[in-house]
Design a protein around this motif. Sequence first.
Motif, short mmCIF file in Angstrom:
data_model
loop_
_atom_site.label_atom_id
_atom_site.label_comp_id
_atom_site.label_asym_id
_atom_site.label_seq_id
_atom_site.Cartn_x
_atom_site.Cartn_y
_atom_site.Cartn_z
N ASN A 243 42.72 47.21 25.90
CA ASN A 243 42.01 47.23 26.68
C ASN A 243 40.98 47.89 27.62
N HIS A 244 40.56 47.65 28.65
CA HIS A 244 39.69 48.30 28.99
C HIS A 244 39.50 47.70 30.69
N PRO A 245 38.34 49.54 31.55
CA PRO A 245 38.83 48.71 32.70
C PRO A 245 37.75 47.99 33.09
N ARG A 246 36.57 47.59 32.69
CA ARG A 246 35.43 46.68 33.83
C ARG A 246 35.54 45.05 33.03
N LEU A 247 35.64 45.12 31.90
CA LEU A 247 35.23 44.27 30.76
C LEU A 247 36.70 43.44 30.33
N ARG A 248 36.89 43.67 31.72
CA ARG A 248 39.13 41.97 31.39
C ARG A 248 38.45 40.99 31.33
N CYS A 250 36.41 39.58 28.97
CA CYS A 250 36.99 40.08 27.50
C CYS A 250 37.72 39.74 26.66
N ILE A 276 41.98 52.11 39.26
CA ILE A 276 40.92 51.45 39.66
C ILE A 276 41.08 51.44 40.85
N ARG A 277 40.36 52.46 41.98
CA ARG A 277 41.28 52.22 43.73
C ARG A 277 42.27 52.36 43.21
N GLU A 281 46.70 50.39 35.91
CA GLU A 281 47.05 49.79 35.21
C GLU A 281 47.22 48.85 34.58
N TYR A 288 47.03 39.88 35.67
CA TYR A 288 46.21 39.64 35.32
C TYR A 288 46.39 39.16 34.05
N ASN A 341 32.51 40.87 22.42
CA ASN A 341 31.68 41.00 23.78
C ASN A 341 30.83 39.84 23.95
#
Length: 389
Positions: A243-248, A250, A276-277, A281, A288, A341
């Motif tokens: 997993n990745h916090p921003r590259l969801r 992908c 994230i705020r 996760e 999502y 990516n």
Amino acid sequence: MTAPKVLLPVGETELQATSGRLLHIAKSLALEGISVDVITYSESVAEFSNGLFKEMKNVRTVRIESEPTHYHHVTSLVNTFIKLTYDIYLPETDLKFYKLTAFDDFRGHIANFTYPETDFSTYDAVIFPIPSNEIPPLPDADIFYSTICFYAKENKVPLVGIQLYPVVQTPPIYYSALDYIILKHDWEKEMLKEFAFDLNKAFVVTYGHEGYFFSTIEDKYLDTLLNPGIHIPKQELSIMLINHPRLRFCVSEALDVLNELDMPKTVFFLKRKFVIRELTEDDIINDYFMPKIKKLKGRAFLMEPDSKGSLLLLSDVIISPAYLTTLGFAAGYGKLAVVYNPLLDKKLADRNATFIENKEQLKSAILKFYEQKKALISIADIIRTVINE
């Protein structure tokens, strides 16, 4: 149809030389539906084996105890030796050979103990750890292995040698006694030409970490796979998606590709422990990713970050939206390490990682790797080949 059954004789020296890994051959075969009897003369080996296989019904430990060599049997052997050498004279003399050797040299070297006959009628093959001439086995192991060889040949049960030590340390007599040999490296197979061994009867294990079972060199990282907790059959592909916090997006596209793959597979979705705020996760995964994870054909597991080390080697394919140095590490152990990516415009200079920019390329790379995995040779594959010949 009756499941195949093999006998695995194990002595103290060979078990110690592999730090106990040798017995994992039995575990690997048992997981593939092949029953195994581990046989030994040693109390410590039997204790280790019983502890390792206490939860496995199709692996059994058998300990045999020595018994004294009967006096009349010793006499019979000496008489046989005399009969076979009776007409042999010392060169250029009238002195018969047996008069000098029958008692001092021959009888003096007959062991005062032996092992009882073993019933070989239920076995399809014997997997035989080949001793080393650099560290000759002690009498208990020597006679034990000789007994196993004798009864295997007498009962026409295929004798399959396991090359623990370097080929150059193998007593040449074993090359004439063994029907097949299992090796770790191609170069070992090439060296067998010097001993006129039929190379069609020599197999190199290429599947996963199974060659480590009979290696005398320790690898602390491979040790973590000896008891993985999750069994991945050879016919399955294991995939770790990081997993990745921003590259969801992908990660989401990678899940789309995994859903399209029609093959037996196990997917590990590795979490990263980010927030994230106000969202954790787990919240993002549930809202999502979970609908796509639930559609996956096969097994799927959500894994915590602290399990990454063992999963790297347990997985065949590792997919990450961003480059991680651990990808190169995993590729060094024969894994397909992918950075997926579509936005990447510059490739990092890591020849071990595969950089992929679209879903079709990702699908193609995974399918190709799966075909390569199916073509690898496992110990179970070899034993089935031997049994069916």
